[in-house]
Enzyme design. Structure first.
Site, mmCIF file in Angstrom:
data_model
loop_
_atom_site.group_PDB
_atom_site.id
_atom_site.type_symbol
_atom_site.label_atom_id
_atom_site.label_comp_id
_atom_site.label_asym_id
_atom_site.label_seq_id
_atom_site.Cartn_x
_atom_site.Cartn_y
_atom_site.Cartn_z
ATOM 1 C CG HIS A 144 -1.678 -1.064 1.623
ATOM 2 N ND1 HIS A 144 -3.051 -1.008 1.495
ATOM 3 C CD2 HIS A 144 -1.389 -2.301 2.100
ATOM 4 C CE1 HIS A 144 -3.568 -2.179 1.885
ATOM 5 N NE2 HIS A 144 -2.578 -2.973 2.252
ATOM 6 C CE1 TYR A 145 -2.169 6.300 -1.917
ATOM 7 C CE2 TYR A 145 -0.854 6.015 -3.893
ATOM 8 C CZ TYR A 145 -2.006 6.447 -3.284
ATOM 9 O OH TYR A 145 -2.997 7.018 -4.022
ATOM 10 C CD GLU B 174 -0.938 1.391 4.593
ATOM 11 O OE1 GLU B 174 -0.530 2.212 3.745
ATOM 12 O OE2 GLU B 174 -2.124 1.033 4.697
ATOM 13 C CG HIS C 258 -5.236 -1.590 -0.976
ATOM 14 N ND1 HIS C 258 -5.539 -0.530 -0.155
ATOM 15 C CD2 HIS C 258 -6.227 -2.503 -0.783
ATOM 16 C CE1 HIS C 258 -6.660 -0.797 0.499
ATOM 17 N NE2 HIS C 258 -7.096 -1.975 0.134
ATOM 18 C CG ASP D 230 -3.169 1.839 -1.857
ATOM 19 O OD1 ASP D 230 -4.311 1.600 -2.264
ATOM 20 O OD2 ASP D 230 -2.720 1.386 -0.789
HETATM 21 ZN ZN ZN Z 1 -4.073 0.656 0.664
#
Ligand code: ZN
Length: 233
Positions: free
Chosen positions: A32-33, A97, A139, A149
């Site tokens: 993810h970001y 993340e 994601h 993301d």
């Molecule tokens: Zn995400």
């Protein structure tokens, strides 16, 4: 880092986790970001019980890694999502993340120090759980209708060269005419919810970022065929 570097991991526990579903094993790695203005905003939110979100790790832009949730627990990062026809992605995945303001707050390239740390962390995760390259995903791959993301600036080819995830290498076997039915079928075989809005755009964001059209073109289809061919799906 060329594999010799040691990633520094700091404990920053989050209360937001639970047990994995009965019988679920970790088979997906979801990147993810953070999509928040600063790293502080992101870390606060990932550890805030009221937010009801988390990830196993966050990687800051300077390469610092924060550990929030033990890998054996189910972190709350994927939301409504699906891959290969199964909906409870959180029960079957590790979530990482990666700090970046994202498309909403000023999307920018991921710095080298951050990518070094992402590579080191992901290499260890993939090895611990035996996660296959085809199951290292963004994601947006598992939630194409809702998510963008980690996005088109993320260096998936670099990770693939390190054995983390796949990067398509089409051959002459992947040339030839196509139609929408074949594209949907290939997306579904690879693992996407092919009926979801923007499924093909999510594929492009990951595997053909020069062509963020959401429409099938010859090169997008060559790459899709190449991936399905090498995975045997
Ligand atoms: Zn995400």
């Amino acid at each position: 880092m060329t594999g010799s570097g040691v990633t520094r991991i700091l404990d920053l526990p989050s209360p937001n986790h639970g047990p994995r579903a009965d019988g679920a094993r970790v088979e997906l790695l979801i990147l993810h970001y953070t999509g928040m203005p600063t790293v502080r905003h992101a870390l606060d939110r990932l550890c805030d019980p009221a937010a009801q979100v988390s990830a196993h790790y966050t990687v800051d832009e300077d390469g610092t890694v924060y550990a929030h949730v033990p890998e054996e627990r189910r972190a709350w990062h994927a939301g409504v999502s699906s891959w290969r026809g199964q909906a409870d992605v959180n029960s079957r995945s590790i979530g990482v993340e990666i700090v970046n303001p994202g498309h909403e707050f000023g999307y920018r390239p991921f710095p080298a120090a951050q990518m070094d740390a992402v590579e080191g962390l992901c290499r260890a995760i993939v090895a611990r759980h035996g996660i296959r390259p085809a199951d290292v995903l963004g994601h947006s791959d598992v939630a194409p209708a809702r998510k963008e993301d980690p996005g088109e600036l993320f260096d998936w080819p670099r990770l693939a060269r390190a054995g983390i995830g796949l990067w398509p290498e089409p051959t002459a076997a992947d040339d030839g005419p196509f139609d929408d039915a074949e594209v949907r079928s290939l997306l579904a075989r690879y693992g996407y919810d092919a009926e979801a809005p923007r499924a093909l755009l999510s594929f492009q964001r990951h595997f053909h970022p020069e062509a963020l059209t959401g429409a099938a073109d010859a090169e997008t289809v060559r790459r899709l065929r190449a991936l399905v061919r090498v995975t045997g799906r």
